[in-house]
Design an enzyme around this catalytic site. Structure first.
Site, mmCIF file in Angstrom:
data_model
loop_
_atom_site.group_PDB
_atom_site.id
_atom_site.type_symbol
_atom_site.label_atom_id
_atom_site.label_comp_id
_atom_site.label_asym_id
_atom_site.label_seq_id
_atom_site.Cartn_x
_atom_site.Cartn_y
_atom_site.Cartn_z
ATOM 1 N N CYS A 43 0.843 -1.196 0.000
ATOM 2 C CA CYS A 43 0.000 0.000 0.000
ATOM 3 C C CYS A 43 0.883 1.252 0.000
ATOM 4 C CB CYS A 43 -0.905 0.007 1.227
ATOM 5 S SG CYS A 43 -2.061 1.404 1.250
ATOM 6 N N ASP A 45 0.402 3.783 1.688
ATOM 7 C CA ASP A 45 0.372 4.344 3.046
ATOM 8 C C ASP A 45 1.787 4.619 3.573
ATOM 9 O OD1 ASP A 45 0.205 4.420 6.020
ATOM 10 O OD2 ASP A 45 -1.903 3.935 5.668
ATOM 11 N N ARG A 47 2.924 4.736 6.377
ATOM 12 C CA ARG A 47 3.336 3.966 7.560
ATOM 13 C C ARG A 47 3.787 2.546 7.224
ATOM 14 N NH1 ARG A 47 -2.376 4.895 10.305
ATOM 15 N NH2 ARG A 47 -2.858 4.414 8.137
ATOM 16 N N HIS A 99 -2.233 -4.124 4.856
ATOM 17 C CA HIS A 99 -2.054 -3.745 6.268
ATOM 18 C C HIS A 99 -3.408 -3.482 6.897
ATOM 19 C CE1 HIS A 99 -2.723 0.710 5.866
ATOM 20 N NE2 HIS A 99 -2.452 0.423 4.611
ATOM 21 N N CYS A 102 -6.242 -0.122 6.767
ATOM 22 C CA CYS A 102 -5.963 0.507 5.475
ATOM 23 C C CYS A 102 -7.095 1.469 5.086
ATOM 24 C CB CYS A 102 -5.802 -0.578 4.405
ATOM 25 S SG CYS A 102 -5.397 0.081 2.779
HETATM 26 CO CO CO Z 1 -3.421 1.203 3.001
#
Ligand code: CO
Length: 227
Positions: A43, A45, A47, A99, A102
Site C-alpha cells: 500500500c 500508506d 506507515r 495492512h 488501510c
Molecule cells: Co493502506
C-alpha cells in the site's frame, strides 16, 4: 506557506554519511547492479515502507506501491514493475503486503466517497462483494475491516499468480514464489496469510485453502469473542 525543504536535504546528507561510514563501498557497489530477491507489492500508506519494515537496505527489495495494494490485470504500471522484476532482475519472491487499518480498504467497506480514487477502490469493493454474505454475519465494523484487509491480500495475490508475467515464468521453469502477507500498524509485525504459490497448478488450491483458513480463524474468533 514554506517552500523550503532544506531539512529533507540535511536529513538525506546525514543518512548518506551514516551509510558510507558503516559500509565505505556501499554506494559504489550498488552503482553497477541491483540484485533484489524480492518484489514487494504494498500500500502507498506512509506507515508501511517496505525496506524499513523488513530491515533491508537499498538494493534488497524491488517495490511497487499503490492505494490498497491492488493488482489489476490491465494495470500497465504494476505489470511493468512485475515484468521487469521477474524477467530482468529474476526476483525469487513476489509478496503482496496489505495492512490492517488501510484507508483504501476502509473506504471500500463503507462505500465512502473520496474522489477519483473511488474508481480504483472499486476493485476492493469487488473483493468485499465476493465475500459479503460472510462478512455481514460479523458483529462489528472493526472485524469486517480486518477481514477485508486480509481478503484483499489473498485476492490480489491471486491476481499476481494469474498475470502473464508470472504464468510465463512458471511455464519456462523459473522459480518465482508468490506470497500474501498482512502488516500490523499497531505492532510493526508482519503475518503470513499462508497463500504461498510456486506453480500454476497450485494457484486455485492455495487460494482456496488460504481463504478457508482465514474464514475459519475469524469464525472461531466470533464464537469465542475477541482473544
Ligand atoms: Co493502506
Amino acid at each position: 506557506m514554506s517552500t523550503d525543504l532544506s531539512e529533507l536535504f540535511e536529513s538525506n546528507r546525514r543518512w548518506a554519511d551514516d551509510v558510507q561510514k558503516r559500509t565505505p563501498d556501499f554506494f559504489t557497489r550498488l552503482l553497477t547492479q541491483q540484485v533484489p530477491q524480492y518484489l514487494w507489492i504494498g500500500c502507498a500508506d506512509s506507515r508501511v515502507p517496505a525496506n524499513e519494515i523488513l530491515g533491508l537496505l537499498p538494493g534488497d527489495v524491488f517495490v511497487h506501491r499503490n492505494v490498497a495494494n491492488v493488482v489489476v490485470h490491465s494495470d500497465l504500471n504494476a505489470l511493468s514493475v512485475m515484468q521487469y522484476a521477474v524477467d530482468m532482475l529474476m526476483v525469487r519472491h513476489i509478496i503482496v503486503v496489505g495492512h490492517y487499518g488501510c484507508g483504501g480498504v476502509t473506504a471500500a467497506l463503507q462505500n465512502r466517497r473520496i474522489g477519483l480514487a473511488d474508481n480504483w477502490i472499486r476493485h476492493v469493493q469487488d473483493v468485499r462483494n465476493k465475500h459479503r454474505a460472510w462478512m455481514d454475519g460479523m458483529p462489528d465494523e472493526e472485524m469486517r475491516l480486518r477481514a477485508l484487509c486480509e481478503l484483499n491480500v489473498l485476492e490480489q495475490s491471486l491476481n499476481v499468480c494469474e498475470t502473464t508475467v508470472v504464468q510465463d515464468a512458471w511455464e519456462r521453469g523459473q522459480s518465482v514464489v508468490v506470497h500474501g502477507w498482512v502488516y500490523g500498524l499497531h505492532n510493526g509485525l508482519i503475518e503470513d496469510l499462508k497463500m504461498t504459490v510456486a506453480s500454476a497448478d497450485d494457484v486455485l488450491a492455495a487460494y482456496g485453502l488460504a481463504v478457508g483458513a482465514l474464514k475459519n480463524r475469524f469464525d472461531s474468533e466470533r464464537k469465542q469473542g475477541r482473544p
